[in-house]
Write a protein that holds these residues in place. Structure first.
Motif, PDB file in Angstrom:
ATOM      1  N   LEU A  30       0.832  -1.201   0.000  1.00  0.00           N
ATOM      2  CA  LEU A  30       0.000   0.000   0.000  1.00  0.00           C
ATOM      3  C   LEU A  30       0.871   1.257   0.000  1.00  0.00           C
ATOM      4  O   LEU A  30       0.622   2.209  -0.757  1.00  0.00           O
ATOM      5  CB  LEU A  30      -0.930   0.003   1.217  1.00  0.00           C
ATOM      6  N   GLY A  31       1.902   1.256   0.857  1.00  0.00           N
ATOM      7  CA  GLY A  31       2.815   2.396   0.907  1.00  0.00           C
ATOM      8  C   GLY A  31       3.504   2.639  -0.425  1.00  0.00           C
ATOM      9  O   GLY A  31       3.649   3.791  -0.863  1.00  0.00           O
ATOM     10  N   THR A  32       3.901   1.554  -1.083  1.00  0.00           N
ATOM     11  CA  THR A  32       4.554   1.670  -2.383  1.00  0.00           C
ATOM     12  C   THR A  32       3.594   2.240  -3.418  1.00  0.00           C
ATOM     13  O   THR A  32       3.974   3.078  -4.250  1.00  0.00           O
ATOM     14  CB  THR A  32       5.074   0.299  -2.845  1.00  0.00           C
ATOM     15  N   THR A  33       2.334   1.827  -3.369  1.00  0.00           N
ATOM     16  CA  THR A  33       1.319   2.362  -4.288  1.00  0.00           C
ATOM     17  C   THR A  33       1.128   3.859  -4.057  1.00  0.00           C
ATOM     18  O   THR A  33       1.033   4.642  -5.012  1.00  0.00           O
ATOM     19  CB  THR A  33      -0.013   1.617  -4.105  1.00  0.00           C
ATOM     20  N   TYR A  34       1.068   4.264  -2.794  1.00  0.00           N
ATOM     21  CA  TYR A  34       0.963   5.701  -2.479  1.00  0.00           C
ATOM     22  C   TYR A  34       2.157   6.466  -3.052  1.00  0.00           C
ATOM     23  O   TYR A  34       2.012   7.533  -3.654  1.00  0.00           O
ATOM     24  CB  TYR A  34       0.909   5.907  -0.970  1.00  0.00           C
ATOM     25  N   ARG A  35       3.357   5.920  -2.860  1.00  0.00           N
ATOM     26  CA  ARG A  35       4.570   6.616  -3.335  1.00  0.00           C
ATOM     27  C   ARG A  35       4.568   6.733  -4.854  1.00  0.00           C
ATOM     28  O   ARG A  35       4.886   7.788  -5.407  1.00  0.00           O
ATOM     29  CB  ARG A  35       5.817   5.863  -2.868  1.00  0.00           C
ATOM     30  N   LEU A  40       2.779  11.268  -1.150  1.00  0.00           N
ATOM     31  CA  LEU A  40       3.939  11.036  -0.301  1.00  0.00           C
ATOM     32  C   LEU A  40       3.596  11.084   1.184  1.00  0.00           C
ATOM     33  O   LEU A  40       4.215  10.377   1.987  1.00  0.00           O
ATOM     34  CB  LEU A  40       5.026  12.063  -0.633  1.00  0.00           C
ATOM     35  N   GLN A  41       2.642  11.920   1.572  1.00  0.00           N
ATOM     36  CA  GLN A  41       2.278  11.987   2.991  1.00  0.00           C
ATOM     37  C   GLN A  41       1.665  10.669   3.450  1.00  0.00           C
ATOM     38  O   GLN A  41       1.993  10.151   4.523  1.00  0.00           O
ATOM     39  CB  GLN A  41       1.288  13.137   3.218  1.00  0.00           C
ATOM     40  N   GLU A  42       0.783  10.126   2.602  1.00  0.00           N
ATOM     41  CA  GLU A  42       0.170   8.829   2.919  1.00  0.00           C
ATOM     42  C   GLU A  42       1.219   7.723   2.913  1.00  0.00           C
ATOM     43  O   GLU A  42       1.188   6.814   3.754  1.00  0.00           O
ATOM     44  CB  GLU A  42      -0.943   8.508   1.926  1.00  0.00           C
ATOM     45  N   ALA A  43       2.169   7.811   1.964  1.00  0.00           N
ATOM     46  CA  ALA A  43       3.245   6.813   1.905  1.00  0.00           C
ATOM     47  C   ALA A  43       4.094   6.870   3.162  1.00  0.00           C
ATOM     48  O   ALA A  43       4.447   5.831   3.744  1.00  0.00           O
ATOM     49  CB  ALA A  43       4.114   7.055   0.669  1.00  0.00           C
TER      50      ALA A  43
END
Length: 289
Positions: A30-35, A40-43
């Protein structure tokens, strides 16, 4: 995909808790998808949770924890928070260097991250020194044909260009092109970037004949890969025309630009910036004839 990963991570956390590999894997994706989508804040928030979970589950020096740290550091770098990114990269590198040795791929990747941060700071000398040392380790540990070796070699060649050390950059890029062609084939998309950089180095040294040969090779690959009217293909045509102009071949340069203009206008119209740039270049060539 993002919504699915969000639901999956929440479901895993409800069932297994945060300190479980299934939950942490889902959060990491999920973090990678956000990035990758620029959130970036969500990541950052997601990767912080992953780091918390990995640390509690496996300890601060476990490889999975260090990977989570590295991902968080990558987000900091994208945000321009270079001090925090460097602190994380240095810590990850030192732990891997101690536990795995200097020639382990994880150690090398962490070390290269320090070079990338130095480059973002425009500390060219420091970046060059790091890339050069990393390249030596890559060649010993992974061999010249490994993708990591080729990436570091490309990074170092680009730094040498910025240092105006063109003969060194030329030698490195010729070798890199040959290695990539052996590994992936002469028409692989992986060979495009080093060939473009090689043409650039030739041009900066006023080796126009060598640059022209390289650009013609690129043009054929771009046509096959992206199509004749793709922006990348048209850009190569513009570079070829500029090269011809520098050699005094104004008729050939004009013909190349006219062909590029037909393709650009047909694909994007005459108000597109690419089309306008070609028109200006063509007018300049015609004025010299």
């Amino acid at each position: 995909a993002k919504e699915m990963l969000l639901r999956a991570s929440k479901a895993y956390e409800e069932i297994f808790g945060l300190h479980d590999n299934k939950t942490l894997d889902a959060l990491e994706y999920l973090g990678t998808t956000y990035r990758q989508t620029g959130k970036l804040q969500e990541a950052e928030s997601t990767y912080n949770r992953v780091l918390e979970g990995r640390t509690a589950l496996s300890g601060p020096d476990h490889p999975t924890t260090l990977v989570a740290m590295n991902r968080l550091g990558g987000v900091y770098k994208c945000q321009g928070r270079l001090n925090e990114a460097e602190e994380i990269a240095r810590k990850v590198w030192k732990v891997f260097d101690k536990t795995e040795g200097p020639e382990h791929i994880s150690t090398i990747r962490a070390f290269v991250s320090l070079g990338n941060i130095a480059l973002r700071r425009n500390d060219i000398t420091k970046a060059a020194n790091i890339y050069a040392a990393a390249l030596d380790h890559c060649k010993v540990a992974l061999g010249p044909d490994h993708s990591s070796t080729q990436t570091v070699s490309s990074n170092l060649a680009l730094v040498r260009i910025r240092q105006e050390r063109y003969p060194e950059a030329e030698t490195m890029l010729i070798e890199l092109v040959q290695q990539v062609e052996v590994c992936y084939g002469p028409k692989s998309v992986r060979v495009l970037a080093p060939r473009v950089n090689l043409a650039n180095v030739y041009t900066r040294q006023k080796k126009y004949a060598e640059a022209q040969e390289t650009l013609y090779t690129l043009l054929e690959i771009y046509k096959e890969t992206y199509g004749e009217d793709h922006t990348k293909t048209v850009n190569i045509m513009q570079q070829l025309a500029w090269n011809m102009e520098k050699q005094g071949n104004l008729a050939d340069a004009g013909e190349m630009l006219q062909n590029a203009l037909v393709l650009a206008v047909g694909a994007r119209g005459n108000q597109d910036q690419v089309s306008i740039d070609i028109m200006i270049a063509l007018a300049n060539v015609l004025n010299q004839q």
